[in-house]
Design a protein around this motif. Structure first.
Motif, mmCIF file in Angstrom:
data_model
loop_
_atom_site.group_PDB
_atom_site.id
_atom_site.type_symbol
_atom_site.label_atom_id
_atom_site.label_comp_id
_atom_site.label_asym_id
_atom_site.label_seq_id
_atom_site.Cartn_x
_atom_site.Cartn_y
_atom_site.Cartn_z
ATOM 1 N N GLU A 42 33.910 47.548 44.959
ATOM 2 C CA GLU A 42 35.076 46.782 45.403
ATOM 3 C C GLU A 42 35.936 46.373 44.204
ATOM 4 O O GLU A 42 37.168 46.382 44.278
ATOM 5 C CB GLU A 42 34.644 45.550 46.192
ATOM 6 N N SER A 109 36.106 41.096 50.028
ATOM 7 C CA SER A 109 36.482 42.076 48.999
ATOM 8 C C SER A 109 37.246 43.248 49.605
ATOM 9 O O SER A 109 38.234 43.724 49.040
ATOM 10 C CB SER A 109 35.239 42.577 48.260
ATOM 11 N N ASP A 110 36.815 43.716 50.786
ATOM 12 C CA ASP A 110 37.525 44.805 51.465
ATOM 13 C C ASP A 110 38.903 44.332 51.925
ATOM 14 O O ASP A 110 39.895 45.060 51.804
ATOM 15 C CB ASP A 110 36.729 45.295 52.680
#
Length: 205
Positions: A42, A109-110
Motif C-alpha cells: 500500500e 490504505s486502499d
C-alpha cells in the motif's frame, strides 16, 4: 458529528522495524497529524500516486480499479475515515454512478490510494482526530520539527503498533494460533496473519 478534511503529508519508513510504514495525514485547518500504519504494498501504491511522473509499465491493483471505474463511469467522490477500533482505522468510499450514490467499505490504505487516483478529498470525524491525532513538535515546542525529530516520533508510533509482533508463536498451541489468526484477519493485521499462517502451515506438515 463534524467532518475534518485531511491532506496527505507523506509516508515515513521505520528506521528500526523492517517493512513498517506510516502514512501521515494532516488536518487542513489545523496542526494535528493522523498517523496510520500501512503495509509495504500500500505504501508503494500511494507513493507512486503521489509521484505523478512515475508510471508503472503495467497497472497496479489500484490503477486497475481506477481504469475499471472510468470504463463504467463510476466516480469516487470522497473518502471518509469513519471509525477507529483497537488502533484500526475503518474507511468508506463514497462513489457515484448515474447520479446514484453508493457507500463502499474499504481498508483505509486502499481508500487513500484510490482517493489519490480520483483526486477525491479525504475526511475523518472530529472525534477520531481528537482521539488519534498528534502534534509533531520541534525541540523548542514549535510546530516545525526537524526531519530527524519527525522520523523519531513516527518510529515510536510504529513501535507501539508492533508491540505484539514478537510474540513467540512456537510456544502456542495450534488452537491458540488459529484463534490469533482469526483475530488478526478481523483487525486487518494481515502481516501478523501471514506470520501466523506460516507457523500453522509448519505444524500441519
Amino acid at each position: 458529528m463534524s467532518l475534518v478534511r485531511l491532506n496527505i503529508k507523506g509516508i515515513s519508513y521505520s528506521q528500526t522495524q523492517n517493512g513498517a510504514y506510516a502514512l501521515i495525514l494532516s488536518e487542513v485547518d489545523g496542526e494535528r497529524k493522523l498517523p496510520i500504519v500501512i503495509g509495504a504494498f500500500e505504501a508503494q501504491s500511494i507513493a507512486i500516486a503521489l509521484e505523478k511522473e512515475i508510471k508503472p509499465p503495467r497497472p497496479l491493483t489500484h490503477d486497475l480499479f481506477k481504469n475499471f471505474s472510468d470504463r463504467f463511469e463510476i466516480v469516487v467522490k470522497q473518502v471518509i475515515i469513519h471509525k477507529l477500533v483497537d488502533g484500526v482505522f475503518y474507511s468508506s468510499l463514497i462513489c457515484e454512478r448515474d447520479k446514484i450514490e453508493e457507500i463502499i467499505d474499504a481498508r483505509t490504505s486502499d481508500a487513500i490510494a484510490l482517493a489519490l487516483r480520483f483526486n477525491a478529498p479525504i475526511f475523518t470525524y472530529k472525534n477520531i482526530l481528537d482521539k488519534a491525532g498528534i502534534f509533531l513538535k520541534g525541540e523548542s515546542g514549535t510546530m516545525t520539527p526537524t526531519p530527524a525529530q519527525e522520523e523519531s516520533r513516527v518510529d515510536e508510533i510504529l513501535a507501539d503498533s508492533g508491540k505484539n509482533r514478537d510474540v513467540n508463536f512456537k510456544k502456542m498451541s495450534l488452537d491458540e494460533l488459529e484463534t490469533l489468526l482469526d483475530q488478526a484477519v478481523k483487525s486487518e493485521d494481515y502481516e501478523k496473519a501471514a506470520r501466523l499462517r506460516d507457523e500453522i502451515s509448519k505444524r500441519n506438515k
